[in-house]
Scaffold this motif. Structure first.
Motif, short mmCIF file in Angstrom:
data_model
loop_
_atom_site.label_atom_id
_atom_site.label_comp_id
_atom_site.label_asym_id
_atom_site.label_seq_id
_atom_site.Cartn_x
_atom_site.Cartn_y
_atom_site.Cartn_z
N ASP A 36 16.33 -21.25 4.08
CA ASP A 36 15.54 -22.16 4.91
C ASP A 36 16.41 -23.16 5.66
OD1 ASP A 36 13.18 -20.93 4.01
OD2 ASP A 36 13.09 -22.26 2.27
N GLY A 37 17.61 -22.74 6.04
CA GLY A 37 18.48 -23.61 6.81
C GLY A 37 19.18 -24.67 5.99
N LYS A 38 19.02 -24.66 4.68
CA LYS A 38 19.70 -25.65 3.83
C LYS A 38 21.16 -25.28 3.64
CE LYS A 38 15.61 -27.02 1.20
NZ LYS A 38 15.03 -27.22 -0.16
N LEU A 39 21.96 -26.28 3.33
CA LEU A 39 23.37 -26.08 3.06
C LEU A 39 23.51 -25.36 1.72
CD1 LEU A 39 26.02 -27.03 4.57
CD2 LEU A 39 26.16 -28.80 2.81
N ALA A 40 24.19 -24.22 1.72
CA ALA A 40 24.38 -23.45 0.49
C ALA A 40 25.60 -23.97 -0.26
CB ALA A 40 24.54 -21.97 0.81
N VAL A 41 25.36 -24.58 -1.41
CA VAL A 41 26.43 -25.14 -2.23
C VAL A 41 26.53 -24.36 -3.53
CG1 VAL A 41 27.31 -27.19 -3.41
CG2 VAL A 41 26.03 -27.44 -1.27
N THR A 42 27.73 -23.89 -3.84
CA THR A 42 27.97 -23.23 -5.12
C THR A 42 28.83 -24.16 -5.98
OG1 THR A 42 27.82 -21.00 -4.21
CG2 THR A 42 28.98 -21.25 -6.30
N ALA A 43 28.29 -24.53 -7.14
CA ALA A 43 28.98 -25.42 -8.07
C ALA A 43 29.51 -24.61 -9.23
CB ALA A 43 28.04 -26.51 -8.57
N SER A 44 30.69 -24.95 -9.72
CA SER A 44 31.31 -24.17 -10.78
C SER A 44 30.63 -24.36 -12.13
CB SER A 44 32.79 -24.51 -10.90
OG SER A 44 32.97 -25.91 -11.14
N LEU A 85 30.27 -16.69 -3.87
CA LEU A 85 31.28 -17.66 -3.43
C LEU A 85 31.65 -17.44 -1.97
CD1 LEU A 85 33.66 -17.76 -6.54
CD2 LEU A 85 32.39 -19.70 -5.61
N GLY A 86 31.75 -16.17 -1.57
CA GLY A 86 32.12 -15.86 -0.20
C GLY A 86 31.07 -16.26 0.81
N GLU A 87 29.82 -16.37 0.35
CA GLU A 87 28.71 -16.71 1.25
C GLU A 87 28.37 -18.19 1.26
OE1 GLU A 87 25.60 -14.28 -0.23
OE2 GLU A 87 26.51 -12.39 0.43
N ALA A 88 29.00 -18.95 0.37
CA ALA A 88 28.67 -20.38 0.25
C ALA A 88 29.17 -21.18 1.44
CB ALA A 88 29.27 -20.93 -1.04
N ASP A 89 28.39 -22.18 1.84
CA ASP A 89 28.84 -23.12 2.86
C ASP A 89 29.84 -24.11 2.26
OD1 ASP A 89 27.15 -22.11 4.89
OD2 ASP A 89 25.46 -23.24 4.06
N VAL A 90 29.60 -24.49 1.00
CA VAL A 90 30.48 -25.42 0.29
C VAL A 90 30.66 -24.94 -1.14
CG1 VAL A 90 30.82 -27.79 -0.51
CG2 VAL A 90 29.66 -27.39 1.67
N ILE A 91 31.89 -24.92 -1.61
CA ILE A 91 32.18 -24.64 -3.02
C ILE A 91 32.68 -25.92 -3.65
CG2 ILE A 91 33.64 -23.37 -4.65
CD1 ILE A 91 33.79 -21.11 -2.61
N LEU A 92 32.06 -26.29 -4.76
CA LEU A 92 32.44 -27.49 -5.48
C LEU A 92 32.89 -27.09 -6.88
CD1 LEU A 92 32.61 -30.56 -5.77
CD2 LEU A 92 30.15 -30.60 -6.23
N VAL A 105 37.76 -18.61 -6.43
CA VAL A 105 37.66 -19.54 -5.31
C VAL A 105 38.78 -19.30 -4.31
CG1 VAL A 105 37.90 -21.97 -4.66
CG2 VAL A 105 36.40 -21.34 -6.56
N THR A 106 39.98 -19.07 -4.82
CA THR A 106 41.13 -18.81 -3.96
C THR A 106 40.90 -17.58 -3.08
OG1 THR A 106 42.65 -19.77 -5.57
CG2 THR A 106 43.61 -18.33 -3.92
N GLN A 107 40.21 -16.59 -3.63
CA GLN A 107 39.97 -15.33 -2.93
C GLN A 107 38.69 -15.34 -2.10
OE1 GLN A 107 39.99 -12.58 -6.22
NE2 GLN A 107 42.22 -12.54 -6.38
N SER A 108 37.91 -16.41 -2.17
CA SER A 108 36.57 -16.42 -1.57
C SER A 108 36.57 -16.45 -0.05
CB SER A 108 35.78 -17.62 -2.09
OG SER A 108 36.32 -18.84 -1.59
N GLY A 109 37.56 -17.12 0.53
CA GLY A 109 37.57 -17.26 1.99
C GLY A 109 36.58 -18.29 2.51
N ALA A 110 35.99 -19.09 1.63
CA ALA A 110 35.01 -20.10 2.04
C ALA A 110 35.69 -21.19 2.88
CB ALA A 110 34.35 -20.72 0.82
N LYS A 111 34.95 -21.74 3.84
CA LYS A 111 35.52 -22.74 4.75
C LYS A 111 35.63 -24.12 4.11
CE LYS A 111 33.97 -20.56 9.06
NZ LYS A 111 33.14 -20.73 10.28
N ASN A 112 34.65 -24.49 3.28
CA ASN A 112 34.63 -25.82 2.68
C ASN A 112 34.77 -25.71 1.18
OD1 ASN A 112 33.84 -27.70 5.05
ND2 ASN A 112 32.35 -26.04 5.18
N ILE A 113 35.97 -25.96 0.69
CA ILE A 113 36.26 -25.89 -0.75
C ILE A 113 36.63 -27.29 -1.22
CG2 ILE A 113 37.76 -24.93 -2.51
CD1 ILE A 113 38.10 -22.46 -0.75
#
Length: 329
Positions: A36-44, A85-92, A105-113
């Motif tokens: 729904d257009g929300k920021l996708a955050v993946t937390a460890s 992880l690869g699809e997340a907008d932010v990884i925390l 996380v290193t292999q995810s390629g996410a833009k915001n880590i």
């Protein structure tokens, strides 16, 4: 007080700079990978999840890699989680706590880590809160040598449990808030407001601990694993961990004997155990020394057994249990 060693400033500065580079990699428009257009955050794991939910609120969809009831140190990443992880907008996450997460996380390629370890100053805490060295003494016994080696090993480990110090956790919250502002600038004002509210709540919790632990009959507490070094350092206590920073490490017979002596000398009344790790060694030590047992929760996850519904409630339960065990006046 607790033995500590500050991480070299140059190393920390480099880590912060690297984290800042990662955070600014996402440009201009807000990322909208979430539902729904929300920021996708993946937390460890839970402490990172709590920050994302409290600061992001309705603007984020938060998923966690560590399900309730799973010991975070033992987490193994599934292929589905790797894809997540690869699809997340932010990884925390918190580097060094979960090796499997660090690699993914290193292999995810996410833009915001966001590495929470770069948002405050890390320290090293040994399993033992006192200085057990015997420098200058001649004729060491085998037992004394074992004690020294144990203390040295414990002191060398970097302690990742920063969230158990509300003041340090507030520093991390501020960094997470800024990261969400950069990742989703359209809602930056809301993230800033939510961050300020959370920091005020954590500062209030810090005051509760300071006031509640100011006058106690003893300053020493024994716990299953040495997760509470930052808390002990903040509030002038001495932590004695049965095992080290890693809850799975087995204490030596010499360490168990040493703790029996500490309990007698420092008038310790209680051995603390936790909800997500085995309580076998805590109960063994308590039985051998005639002590009581109670829960001191390292807050690595919330379950039905937790003494509270969220971080703040469980920390307040920890405070009450510490007050009772330490003889707070």
């Amino acid at each position: 007080m607790n033995v500590r060693r500050l991480i070299p400033t140059a190393a920390l500065t480099g880590a912060v700079a690297l984290g800042a580079t990662a955070l600014t990699a996402c440009s201009g428009a807000a990322a909208t990978g979430g539902t729904d257009g929300k920021l996708a955050v993946t937390a460890s794991f839970y402490p990172m999840q709590f920050l994302a939910e409290q600061i992001g609120k309705d603007h984020v969809k938060v998923d966690t890699l560590t399900e309730p009831g799973v010991e975070p140190h033992d987490l193994e990443i599934t292929p589905k989680q790797t894809a997540q992880l690869g699809e997340a907008d932010v990884i925390l996450y918190l580097k060094s706590l979960q090796p499997a997460v660090d690699k993914a996380v290193t292999q995810s390629g996410a833009k915001n880590i966001v590495d929470a370890a770069t948002l405050t100053t890390l320290e090293s805490h040994g399993a033992a809160g006192h200085d057990h060295g015997h420098e200058g003494e001649a004729g060491h016994s085998e037992e004394e040598h074992a004690k020294e080696e144990h203390a040295k090993e414990g002191e060398a480990a970097t302690d990742p449990h920063i969230w158990l110090d509300p003041a340090k956790y507030a520093e991390v919250a501020q960094g997470v808030g800024k990261a969400l502002e950069k990742a989703d600038p359209d809602h930056a004002a809301d993230y800033k407001k939510n961050t300020e509210e959370l920091v005020a709540k954590l500062n209030g919790l810090d005051t509760e601990f300071k006031d509640g632990l100011k006058n106690t009959a003893t300053k020493t507490f024994i716990t299953t694993h040495a997760a509470f070094g930052y808390l002990a350092e903040r509030y002038g206590l001495d932590q004695e961990g049965i095992s080290g920073v890693d809850p799975e490490s087995e204490p030596s017979p010499a360490r168990m004997k040493e703790l029996q002596e500490v309990a007698r000398k420092d008038n310790v009344s209680t051995v603390f155990f936790e909800t997500l790790a085995s309580d076998k060694t805590a109960k063994t030590l308590a039985a051998d020394t005639g002590l009581k047992t109670d829960v001191l929760d390292p807050l690595e996850g919330i379950t039905d057994k937790s003494q509270g519904a969220d971080y703040v409630e469980v920390m307040r339960s920890n405070l009450k249990n510490l007050q009772k065990a330490l003889g707070a006046k």
